[in-house]
Design a protein around this motif. Sequence first.
Motif, PDB file in Angstrom:
ATOM      1  N   ARG A 167      36.711  60.959 -40.370  1.00 42.89           N
ATOM      2  CA  ARG A 167      35.268  61.746 -40.623  1.00 42.89           C
ATOM      3  C   ARG A 167      34.254  60.496 -41.258  1.00 42.89           C
ATOM      4  NH1 ARG A 167      39.664  64.748 -41.842  1.00 42.89           N
ATOM      5  NH2 ARG A 167      39.481  66.900 -41.016  1.00 42.89           N
ATOM      6  N   VAL A 168      33.486  60.030 -40.332  1.00 41.90           N
ATOM      7  CA  VAL A 168      32.658  59.033 -40.525  1.00 41.90           C
ATOM      8  C   VAL A 168      31.059  59.544 -40.600  1.00 41.90           C
ATOM      9  CG1 VAL A 168      31.634  56.722 -40.210  1.00 41.90           C
ATOM     10  CG2 VAL A 168      34.148  57.506 -39.578  1.00 41.90           C
ATOM     11  N   VAL A 169      30.391  59.390 -41.597  1.00 43.05           N
ATOM     12  CA  VAL A 169      28.975  59.547 -41.623  1.00 43.05           C
ATOM     13  C   VAL A 169      28.062  58.356 -41.432  1.00 43.05           C
ATOM     14  CG1 VAL A 169      27.075  60.660 -43.096  1.00 43.05           C
ATOM     15  CG2 VAL A 169      29.650  61.365 -43.512  1.00 43.05           C
ATOM     16  N   ARG A 170      27.336  58.358 -40.344  1.00 41.96           N
ATOM     17  CA  ARG A 170      26.564  57.274 -40.104  1.00 41.96           C
ATOM     18  C   ARG A 170      25.338  57.559 -40.999  1.00 41.96           C
ATOM     19  NH1 ARG A 170      23.701  56.072 -36.112  1.00 41.96           N
ATOM     20  NH2 ARG A 170      23.758  53.840 -36.430  1.00 41.96           N
ATOM     21  N   GLY A 171      24.984  56.435 -41.680  1.00 44.73           N
ATOM     22  CA  GLY A 171      23.827  56.566 -42.711  1.00 44.73           C
ATOM     23  C   GLY A 171      24.262  56.569 -44.149  1.00 44.73           C
ATOM     24  N   GLY A 172      25.641  56.691 -44.362  1.00 47.21           N
ATOM     25  CA  GLY A 172      26.306  57.081 -45.720  1.00 47.21           C
ATOM     26  C   GLY A 172      26.520  58.342 -46.152  1.00 47.21           C
ATOM     27  N   LYS A 173      27.594  58.460 -46.672  1.00 45.42           N
ATOM     28  CA  LYS A 173      27.904  59.905 -47.350  1.00 45.42           C
ATOM     29  C   LYS A 173      27.055  60.004 -48.616  1.00 45.42           C
ATOM     30  CE  LYS A 173      32.337  61.124 -47.419  1.00 45.42           C
ATOM     31  NZ  LYS A 173      33.375  61.173 -47.759  1.00 45.42           N
ATOM     32  N   ARG A 174      26.791  59.039 -49.316  1.00 42.10           N
ATOM     33  CA  ARG A 174      26.048  59.301 -50.640  1.00 42.10           C
ATOM     34  C   ARG A 174      24.313  59.480 -50.173  1.00 42.10           C
ATOM     35  NH1 ARG A 174      25.989  54.123 -54.675  1.00 42.10           N
ATOM     36  NH2 ARG A 174      28.137  55.006 -54.743  1.00 42.10           N
ATOM     37  N   LEU A 175      23.694  59.314 -49.197  1.00 35.16           N
ATOM     38  CA  LEU A 175      22.555  59.478 -48.915  1.00 35.16           C
ATOM     39  C   LEU A 175      22.667  60.838 -48.278  1.00 35.16           C
ATOM     40  CD1 LEU A 175      19.585  58.625 -48.683  1.00 35.16           C
ATOM     41  CD2 LEU A 175      19.988  57.704 -46.346  1.00 35.16           C
ATOM     42  N   ALA A 176      23.807  61.162 -47.709  1.00 33.24           N
ATOM     43  CA  ALA A 176      23.767  62.528 -46.993  1.00 33.24           C
ATOM     44  C   ALA A 176      23.950  63.614 -48.070  1.00 33.24           C
ATOM     45  CB  ALA A 176      24.864  62.772 -46.095  1.00 33.24           C
ATOM     46  N   ARG A 177      24.647  63.376 -49.194  1.00 33.37           N
ATOM     47  CA  ARG A 177      24.736  64.256 -50.407  1.00 33.37           C
ATOM     48  C   ARG A 177      23.405  64.366 -51.124  1.00 33.37           C
ATOM     49  NH1 ARG A 177      30.861  62.714 -52.607  1.00 33.37           N
ATOM     50  NH2 ARG A 177      31.963  64.037 -50.721  1.00 33.37           N
ATOM     51  N   ARG A 208      20.601  64.832 -50.073  1.00 35.51           N
ATOM     52  CA  ARG A 208      19.599  65.794 -49.509  1.00 35.51           C
ATOM     53  C   ARG A 208      19.762  66.986 -50.532  1.00 35.51           C
ATOM     54  NH1 ARG A 208      16.946  69.238 -48.841  1.00 35.51           N
ATOM     55  NH2 ARG A 208      16.198  70.239 -46.748  1.00 35.51           N
ATOM     56  N   HIS A 209      20.857  67.371 -51.067  1.00 41.29           N
ATOM     57  CA  HIS A 209      21.069  68.570 -51.770  1.00 41.29           C
ATOM     58  C   HIS A 209      20.625  68.300 -53.173  1.00 41.29           C
ATOM     59  CE1 HIS A 209      23.197  70.163 -48.312  1.00 41.29           C
ATOM     60  NE2 HIS A 209      23.860  68.993 -48.319  1.00 41.29           N
ATOM     61  N   HIS A 210      20.152  67.119 -53.571  1.00 35.97           N
ATOM     62  CA  HIS A 210      19.860  66.851 -55.189  1.00 35.97           C
ATOM     63  C   HIS A 210      18.680  65.830 -55.023  1.00 35.97           C
ATOM     64  CE1 HIS A 210      23.665  68.331 -56.249  1.00 35.97           C
ATOM     65  NE2 HIS A 210      24.353  67.481 -55.183  1.00 35.97           N
ATOM     66  N   LEU A 211      17.451  66.589 -54.277  1.00 33.28           N
ATOM     67  CA  LEU A 211      16.283  65.592 -54.168  1.00 33.28           C
ATOM     68  C   LEU A 211      15.614  65.417 -55.459  1.00 33.28           C
ATOM     69  CD1 LEU A 211      14.773  67.159 -50.855  1.00 33.28           C
ATOM     70  CD2 LEU A 211      16.151  65.179 -51.263  1.00 33.28           C
ATOM     71  N   SER A 212      15.617  66.630 -56.429  1.00 31.31           N
ATOM     72  CA  SER A 212      14.812  66.477 -57.665  1.00 31.31           C
ATOM     73  C   SER A 212      15.468  65.330 -58.471  1.00 31.31           C
ATOM     74  CB  SER A 212      14.899  67.818 -58.246  1.00 31.31           C
ATOM     75  OG  SER A 212      16.303  68.490 -58.567  1.00 31.31           O
ATOM     76  N   TRP A 228      13.075  61.622 -48.124  1.00 28.43           N
ATOM     77  CA  TRP A 228      14.583  61.620 -47.799  1.00 28.43           C
ATOM     78  C   TRP A 228      14.920  61.466 -46.279  1.00 28.43           C
ATOM     79  CZ3 TRP A 228      17.775  64.583 -44.999  1.00 28.43           C
ATOM     80  CH2 TRP A 228      19.274  64.170 -44.939  1.00 28.43           C
ATOM     81  N   ARG A 229      14.047  62.163 -45.412  1.00 31.16           N
ATOM     82  CA  ARG A 229      14.003  62.044 -44.019  1.00 31.16           C
ATOM     83  C   ARG A 229      13.997  60.825 -43.498  1.00 31.16           C
ATOM     84  NH1 ARG A 229      17.114  65.056 -40.919  1.00 31.16           N
ATOM     85  NH2 ARG A 229      16.544  66.908 -42.264  1.00 31.16           N
TER      86      ARG A 229
END
Length: 542
Positions: free
Chosen positions: A167-177, A179-183, A192-193
Amino acid sequence: MGGLRELVASFVVPGPSGVAIRTRLKQLTPADEKVLALVGAHLGSLASRDLKVRCAQGMEHSADTWAARKRALTAVSTSRWAGSLTKATHDQWALARRGQLAHIQCLEAGIRTIAHRLSLPVGTKGSKNTPGGYRSKHEWHAKARRLHGLEGRLERARADWEAGVLRVVRGGKRLARTRHHLSAAQLTETDWRRQWEAERWFLQADGESGKRYGNETIRISPDGEVSIKLPAPLAGLANAPHGRYILTAMVRFAHRGQEWADRVAANRAVAYRFHLDVARGRWYLTAAWQIPASPTVPLQAALAHGVVGVDINADHLAAWRLDTHGNPTGRPRRFFYDLTGTADHRDAQVRHALTRLLHWARTCGVKAIAVEDLDFAAKKTREKHGRKRRFRQLISGMPTGKLRARLTSMADQTGIAIIAVDPAYTSRWGAQHWQKPLTTKNRKTTRHDAASIAIGRRAQGHPIRRRTTPPPHDQSDRAGHRTVQARPGTPRREGTRPRIPGPRTRSVQPDTERKRETRTSRTVRNVRSAQAWVQDSLLLTD
């Protein structure tokens, strides 16, 4: 001494096998940035699609499936872009596969530690190398539940490993997560987009020797002109023949610029990668190529002019220069860095500290720097150190791998060899034998300074413990043992020195037989010494 582990011999670290330099693309027009963004987004979507196909194939991958994927990508790009895409996909899949194995090993280590501590009675104290039981029943119960959770995760990870599922996330798993903690990240959804899309772009091409300027896809001439081979769907944006787009910006490499220009002029392979820093709004270009491995300098030749021992810490490098006999000379030096903030900031701090270290080593005239061969992969888990959260954060924050790689590549250009030594007991023995003797009212020697001496002496093959001074009184053996004056292999070195007739000199041994024959009694010597010597008068004759 039976509890001490066997030390690994010191060795000279081999030089780097590749070079990577980066520069900023200045004076780009809006049209240039638009073309780069369109090409990156199009190729990024193809890279995501290809990675999905490769992960679905799992362990059933073969040369035929690779060729089929490349043919499918060629139809919507070019053959060279398709080759770069498939190669990047395989590199990313292999990296994820290695990370999956490391995750399994980490889970196994945590399960072993928890199972051992659960088997002990509550409150059992541990030894130096073995952890004891948990402190309370509440903690024991919590860890028992955690053990069941880790066992379930390990079972699923092993099943994925055997089936080849990744299970690979292009763009990075940290940056994907994020998204749920923008503040917490102080980002808006729009910011973020933009970062997420930029990280998923694909703008890199491998070089090929024999082709014009070493790369047909991203071609850069020796005078700095940049041209890109556009994919087939974007060929209408070309401003040059053969479906190429020439950027307005000219490229200049400040570091290794002449080396890069000579390589490009000789049509040797150079790989390029474009990258957008969304926060700053700047485009960067990275050039990379392979170099032949430099010959490794023999250990004794590297140590011919002394060595600089370096102790790596969480916030600074402690260094001390040692002469050829292992004696510290001059004053200790400390090179500080700050590892807080972004990854680019941390990398810049490490490079700045290493640059100062190498400049100081060159002024000292040494040709070698000794560092510890550190690897904290198995020592920073929460199961090993338990509640010592700050200690785990301290170990995790030490840039051991990145610092060692940076130091090796930077020292290769200065002619300084890097010697890796076994890190066992360097801090403990350095503080025991060197910290107090080198501390004065004008200089406070820290534990890290003493550890740098221990590291340097181990690289030179000397024992870490210091050479003690002779006994008091008249420097004879009647005051006690002379334990550290002899080499480790000398027989009976822990005992007193035997009585040898004759003067105590370190030159030629006295001739015992001749001294015994000409020796006078003690009484005669005392009488002669009490008499005053007077020259006889001259005999005058006619």
